[in-house]
Scaffold this active site. Structure first.
Site, PDB file in Angstrom:
ATOM      1  N   ASP A   8       0.169   0.114  10.932  1.00 11.70           N
ATOM      2  CA  ASP A   8      -0.250   1.349  10.295  1.00 11.70           C
ATOM      3  C   ASP A   8      -1.220   2.013  11.282  1.00 11.70           C
ATOM      4  OD1 ASP A   8      -0.848   3.245   8.187  1.00 11.70           O
ATOM      5  OD2 ASP A   8      -2.759   2.180   7.965  1.00 11.70           O
ATOM      6  N   ASP A  10      -3.874   5.135  10.528  1.00  9.47           N
ATOM      7  CA  ASP A  10      -5.188   5.505   9.975  1.00  9.47           C
ATOM      8  C   ASP A  10      -5.871   4.279   9.376  1.00  9.47           C
ATOM      9  OD1 ASP A  10      -5.027   8.471  10.302  1.00  9.47           O
ATOM     10  OD2 ASP A  10      -3.393   8.305   8.864  1.00  9.47           O
TER      11      ASP A  10
HETATM   12  C1  BG6 Z   1      -1.969   7.911   5.763  1.00  9.82           C
HETATM   13  C2  BG6 Z   1      -3.399   7.954   5.276  1.00  9.82           C
HETATM   14  O1  BG6 Z   1      -1.924   7.218   6.980  1.00  9.82           O
HETATM   15  O2  BG6 Z   1      -1.467   9.226   5.969  1.00  9.82           O
HETATM   16  C3  BG6 Z   1      -3.523   8.840   4.053  1.00  9.82           C
HETATM   17  O3  BG6 Z   1      -3.786   6.631   4.963  1.00  9.82           O
HETATM   18  C4  BG6 Z   1      -2.951  10.221   4.357  1.00  9.82           C
HETATM   19  O4  BG6 Z   1      -4.873   8.914   3.682  1.00  9.82           O
HETATM   20  C5  BG6 Z   1      -1.500  10.061   4.801  1.00  9.82           C
HETATM   21  O5  BG6 Z   1      -3.005  11.041   3.211  1.00  9.82           O
HETATM   22  C6  BG6 Z   1      -0.810  11.375   5.125  1.00  9.82           C
HETATM   23  O6  BG6 Z   1      -1.373  11.918   6.269  1.00  9.82           O
HETATM   24  P1  BG6 Z   1      -1.143  13.387   6.815  1.00  9.82           P
HETATM   25  O7  BG6 Z   1      -1.834  13.350   8.157  1.00  9.82           O
HETATM   26  O8  BG6 Z   1       0.328  13.596   6.952  1.00  9.82           O
HETATM   27  O9  BG6 Z   1      -1.760  14.325   5.856  1.00  9.82           O
HETATM   28 MG    MG Z   2      -4.079   3.170   6.810  1.00  7.91          MG
END
Ligand code: BG6
Ligand code: MG
Length: 216
Positions: A8, A10
């Site tokens: 993963d 984030d």
């Molecule tokens: C995930 C995060 O990796 O991505 C979430 O943990 C986030 O918090 C999701 O909402 C979607 O991300 P993005 O950048 O497409 O808005």
């Molecule tokens: Mg994550």
């Protein structure tokens, strides 16, 4: 034996979870909705659209699809502002070293992220070259805890699920990995990531022997 590691992004490779949380909090505040760290555990790992639905439900507010898209766009604008200065120095400690080691030892690697901003962040962090496949929010149809993102990652690198280990910081992501039939190493607290095989606090704790000990 483990043949592949799926990451993963984030909260595992980089501390962008805090920027997601700040942007969601700011957006929720415009709707007079209060969200805290505990509620945020539900937002981790799931798609932007699902996050909007969860926040609106939490606040008991109804919005049209068009309004929801505007809210999502606003949140993403704030998030992009927050990550505008991100550089390789923002990688969590141990990440670069672990990715380098995996590459040297011939492990397959993939990224499995719900984020549509994943390619941009990988580029900013200068780690795109470490991933043989990048499965992100632009590609997947079903958000974690659905296993789609990890199953696609495994298929893209040609490794069967039982030989893959996923690194995850989100409850939904751990559930997705386990539903995919993969090992899951949680990044964070074992009290929160109860379904992970085991938890570590960061990738700096990872040793190859820990992968070699996982029985498949
Ligand atoms: C995930 C995060 O990796 O991505 C979430 O943990 C986030 O918090 C999701 O909402 C979607 O991300 P993005 O950048 O497409 O808005
Ligand atoms: Mg994550």
């Amino acid at each position: 034996m483990i043949k592949a590691c799926i990451f993963d992004m984030d909260g595992v490779l980089v501390s962008t979870e805090k920027y997601h949380f700040e942007a969601w909090q700011r957006l929720a505040a415009t709707l007079d909705i209060v969200i805290d760290e505990k509620f945020n555990e539900n937002l981790k790992g799931v798609s932007r659209a699902v996050c909007i639905d969860l926040i609106l439900k939490h606040g008991g507010i109804h919005k049209t699809e068009e309004e929801k898209q505007q809210l999502a766009a606003q949140k993403n604008e704030w998030f992009l502002e927050s990550i505008s200065h991100i550089s390789p120095q923002d990688l969590f400690s141990g990440v670069y070293e672990f990715l380098t080691l995996l590459q040297e030892k011939g492990y397959k690697t993939a990224l499995g992220s719900a984020s549509k901003n994943a390619p941009l962040l990988l580029e900013k962090l200068q780690i795109t070259q470490f991933f043989e496949a990048v499965i992100d929010g632009n590609i997947i149809e079903k958000a974690k805890p659905n296993p789609e993102v990890f199953l696609r990652g495994a298929a893209a690198i040609g490794v069967e699920p039982q030989y893959c280990v996923v690194f995850e910081d989100a409850i939904s992501g751990v559930q997705a990995a386990r539903a995919a039939g993969m090992y899951c190493i949680g990044i964070g607290s074992a009290e929160i990531l109860t379904q992970a095989n085991f938890c570590i606090s960061s990738l700096s704790e990872m040793k190859l022997e820990m992968l070699e000990k996982l029985k498949t």
